[in-house]
Design a protein around this motif. Structure first.
Motif, PDB file in Angstrom:
ATOM      1  N   VAL A  19       0.868  -1.006   0.005  1.00  0.00           N
ATOM      2  CA  VAL A  19      -0.074   0.056   0.112  1.00  0.00           C
ATOM      3  C   VAL A  19       1.020   1.157   0.064  1.00  0.00           C
ATOM      4  O   VAL A  19       0.725   2.204  -0.781  1.00  0.00           O
ATOM      5  CB  VAL A  19      -0.950   0.030   1.313  1.00  0.00           C
ATOM      6  CG1 VAL A  19      -1.629   1.467   1.373  1.00  0.00           C
ATOM      7  CG2 VAL A  19      -1.809  -1.399   1.142  1.00  0.00           C
ATOM      8  N   SER A  20       1.870   1.131   0.876  1.00  0.00           N
ATOM      9  CA  SER A  20       2.869   2.369   1.012  1.00  0.00           C
ATOM     10  C   SER A  20       3.542   2.602  -0.543  1.00  0.00           C
ATOM     11  O   SER A  20       3.420   3.755  -0.758  1.00  0.00           O
ATOM     12  CB  SER A  20       3.894   2.185   2.069  1.00  0.00           C
ATOM     13  OG  SER A  20       4.613   3.180   1.999  1.00  0.00           O
ATOM     14  N   ASN A  21       4.051   1.540  -1.193  1.00  0.00           N
ATOM     15  CA  ASN A  21       4.564   1.673  -2.436  1.00  0.00           C
ATOM     16  C   ASN A  21       3.677   2.358  -3.550  1.00  0.00           C
ATOM     17  O   ASN A  21       3.958   2.828  -4.410  1.00  0.00           O
ATOM     18  CB  ASN A  21       5.550   0.321  -2.791  1.00  0.00           C
ATOM     19  CG  ASN A  21       6.522   0.100  -1.722  1.00  0.00           C
ATOM     20  OD1 ASN A  21       7.169   0.948  -1.074  1.00  0.00           O
ATOM     21  ND2 ASN A  21       6.678  -1.237  -1.811  1.00  0.00           N
ATOM     22  N   LEU A  22       2.597   1.548  -3.536  1.00  0.00           N
ATOM     23  CA  LEU A  22       1.497   2.151  -4.435  1.00  0.00           C
ATOM     24  C   LEU A  22       1.123   3.644  -4.236  1.00  0.00           C
ATOM     25  O   LEU A  22       1.207   4.237  -5.253  1.00  0.00           O
ATOM     26  CB  LEU A  22       0.318   1.117  -4.414  1.00  0.00           C
ATOM     27  CG  LEU A  22      -0.842   1.568  -5.480  1.00  0.00           C
ATOM     28  CD1 LEU A  22      -0.348   1.453  -6.855  1.00  0.00           C
ATOM     29  CD2 LEU A  22      -2.116   0.721  -4.919  1.00  0.00           C
ATOM     30  N   ALA A  23       1.035   3.965  -2.840  1.00  0.00           N
ATOM     31  CA  ALA A  23       0.705   5.391  -2.778  1.00  0.00           C
ATOM     32  C   ALA A  23       1.818   6.293  -3.191  1.00  0.00           C
ATOM     33  O   ALA A  23       1.469   7.584  -3.507  1.00  0.00           O
ATOM     34  CB  ALA A  23       0.416   5.516  -1.355  1.00  0.00           C
ATOM     35  N   ASN A  24       3.144   5.692  -2.905  1.00  0.00           N
ATOM     36  CA  ASN A  24       4.259   6.687  -3.141  1.00  0.00           C
ATOM     37  C   ASN A  24       4.244   6.650  -4.659  1.00  0.00           C
ATOM     38  O   ASN A  24       4.635   8.004  -5.283  1.00  0.00           O
ATOM     39  CB  ASN A  24       5.520   6.201  -2.491  1.00  0.00           C
ATOM     40  CG  ASN A  24       5.698   6.511  -0.925  1.00  0.00           C
ATOM     41  OD1 ASN A  24       5.598   7.665  -0.853  1.00  0.00           O
ATOM     42  ND2 ASN A  24       5.802   5.448  -0.341  1.00  0.00           N
ATOM     43  N   SER A  25       4.095   5.818  -5.478  1.00  0.00           N
ATOM     44  CA  SER A  25       4.053   5.808  -7.005  1.00  0.00           C
ATOM     45  C   SER A  25       2.883   6.852  -7.417  1.00  0.00           C
ATOM     46  O   SER A  25       3.046   7.661  -8.396  1.00  0.00           O
ATOM     47  CB  SER A  25       4.091   4.376  -7.526  1.00  0.00           C
ATOM     48  OG  SER A  25       2.862   3.648  -7.426  1.00  0.00           O
ATOM     49  N   LEU A  26       1.778   6.614  -6.929  1.00  0.00           N
ATOM     50  CA  LEU A  26       0.586   7.331  -7.288  1.00  0.00           C
ATOM     51  C   LEU A  26       0.948   8.914  -7.058  1.00  0.00           C
ATOM     52  O   LEU A  26       0.626   9.805  -7.784  1.00  0.00           O
ATOM     53  CB  LEU A  26      -0.435   7.181  -6.626  1.00  0.00           C
ATOM     54  CG  LEU A  26      -1.296   5.638  -7.071  1.00  0.00           C
ATOM     55  CD1 LEU A  26      -2.406   5.035  -6.316  1.00  0.00           C
ATOM     56  CD2 LEU A  26      -1.771   5.875  -8.566  1.00  0.00           C
ATOM     57  N   TRP A  27       1.285   9.128  -5.748  1.00  0.00           N
ATOM     58  CA  TRP A  27       1.750  10.393  -5.333  1.00  0.00           C
ATOM     59  C   TRP A  27       2.990  11.050  -6.264  1.00  0.00           C
ATOM     60  O   TRP A  27       2.867  12.429  -6.530  1.00  0.00           O
ATOM     61  CB  TRP A  27       2.437  10.378  -4.057  1.00  0.00           C
ATOM     62  CG  TRP A  27       2.640  11.711  -3.368  1.00  0.00           C
ATOM     63  CD1 TRP A  27       3.898  12.305  -2.815  1.00  0.00           C
ATOM     64  CD2 TRP A  27       1.872  13.120  -3.408  1.00  0.00           C
ATOM     65  NE1 TRP A  27       3.846  13.379  -2.252  1.00  0.00           N
ATOM     66  CE2 TRP A  27       2.701  14.060  -2.815  1.00  0.00           C
ATOM     67  CE3 TRP A  27       0.605  13.526  -3.616  1.00  0.00           C
ATOM     68  CZ2 TRP A  27       2.116  15.327  -2.425  1.00  0.00           C
ATOM     69  CZ3 TRP A  27       0.268  14.677  -3.649  1.00  0.00           C
ATOM     70  CH2 TRP A  27       0.921  15.521  -2.903  1.00  0.00           C
ATOM     71  N   SER A  28       3.957  10.314  -6.572  1.00  0.00           N
ATOM     72  CA  SER A  28       5.130  10.922  -7.632  1.00  0.00           C
ATOM     73  C   SER A  28       4.443  11.119  -9.015  1.00  0.00           C
ATOM     74  O   SER A  28       4.801  12.244  -9.377  1.00  0.00           O
ATOM     75  CB  SER A  28       6.046   9.805  -7.684  1.00  0.00           C
ATOM     76  OG  SER A  28       6.955  10.271  -8.578  1.00  0.00           O
ATOM     77  N   ALA A  29       3.345  10.343  -9.405  1.00  0.00           N
ATOM     78  CA  ALA A  29       2.860  10.575 -10.687  1.00  0.00           C
ATOM     79  C   ALA A  29       2.058  11.746 -10.752  1.00  0.00           C
ATOM     80  O   ALA A  29       2.102  12.686 -11.722  1.00  0.00           O
ATOM     81  CB  ALA A  29       2.203   9.290 -11.266  1.00  0.00           C
ATOM     82  N   ALA A  30       1.102  11.862  -9.577  1.00  0.00           N
ATOM     83  CA  ALA A  30       0.390  13.208  -9.601  1.00  0.00           C
ATOM     84  C   ALA A  30       1.359  14.613  -9.638  1.00  0.00           C
ATOM     85  O   ALA A  30       0.990  15.315 -10.068  1.00  0.00           O
ATOM     86  CB  ALA A  30      -0.324  12.983  -8.326  1.00  0.00           C
ATOM     87  N   GLY A  31       2.361  14.414  -8.724  1.00  0.00           N
ATOM     88  CA  GLY A  31       3.309  15.632  -8.689  1.00  0.00           C
ATOM     89  C   GLY A  31       4.129  15.892  -9.984  1.00  0.00           C
ATOM     90  O   GLY A  31       4.235  16.901 -10.310  1.00  0.00           O
ATOM     91  N   SER A  32       4.269  14.941 -10.740  1.00  0.00           N
ATOM     92  CA  SER A  32       5.074  15.071 -12.030  1.00  0.00           C
ATOM     93  C   SER A  32       4.083  15.747 -13.017  1.00  0.00           C
ATOM     94  O   SER A  32       4.358  16.628 -13.852  1.00  0.00           O
ATOM     95  CB  SER A  32       5.664  13.667 -12.455  1.00  0.00           C
ATOM     96  OG  SER A  32       6.533  13.093 -11.761  1.00  0.00           O
TER      97      SER A  32
END
Length: 161
Positions: A19-32
């Motif tokens: 869950v943490s890894n998925l959230a981090n990848s989604l957050w990074s994609a949203a920031g980009s």
């Protein structure tokens, strides 16, 4: 508008690695995506990004510039909710809001120092919580917050000299 869509932001510090890894990848994609869409307004920051703060936690991956800008613009909308929830009577609510506060401070970096009075007020109440997880994340938040204050005033003093 962003502050009302915090569904995955809550999971950045989740106990479950998936869950943490998925959230981090989604957050990074949203920031980009945010940086890509607002590149004209943030051209100077994109061309000359601020360096990693000296006291930034070594074991934590720094969010990308888009994530940080997005959080800077919305921290004033998120902090009042965290202030209410971190001292809530429900244990899961206090845990999640303390985790959110830690992520918010890490994303805002030195910009969070504009809210010293608000943050110190509810951090001081939360340090005496009976839940160890809340105390752990509040302690992390407090340490990071103090480091960002020190970094900010170090730069101000350095400029005056």
């Amino acid at each position: 508008m962003f502050h009302s869509k915090l569904s995955f932001f809550f999971s950045l510090s989740d106990e479950v690695p998936f869950v943490s890894n998925l959230a981090n990848s989604l957050w990074s994609a949203a920031g980009s995506k945010y940086l890509e869409e607002t590149i004209e307004q943030n051209r100077d920051l994109a061309d000359f990004p601020p360096p990693r703060p000296v006291h930034y936690p070594k074991d934590v991956t720094r969010p990308n510039l888009g994530c940080r800008i997005l959080t800077w613009h919305n921290v004033c909308n998120i902090l009042p909710a965290i202030a209410n929830e971190v001292t809530d009577w429900l244990q899961p609510t206090r845990i999640k809001s303390s985790q959110l506060l830690y992520q918010l401070i890490l994303n805002c970096e030195e910009k969070v120092t504009m809210h010293v009075e608000k943050i110190l007020g509810f951090l001081s109440k939360s340090t005496f919580d009976e839940e160890p997880v809340v105390v752990k994340f509040v302690s992390y938040s407090l340490i990071s917050f103090i480091h960002f204050i020190i970094c900010l005033y170090y730069h101000i003093i350095d400029l005056r000299l």
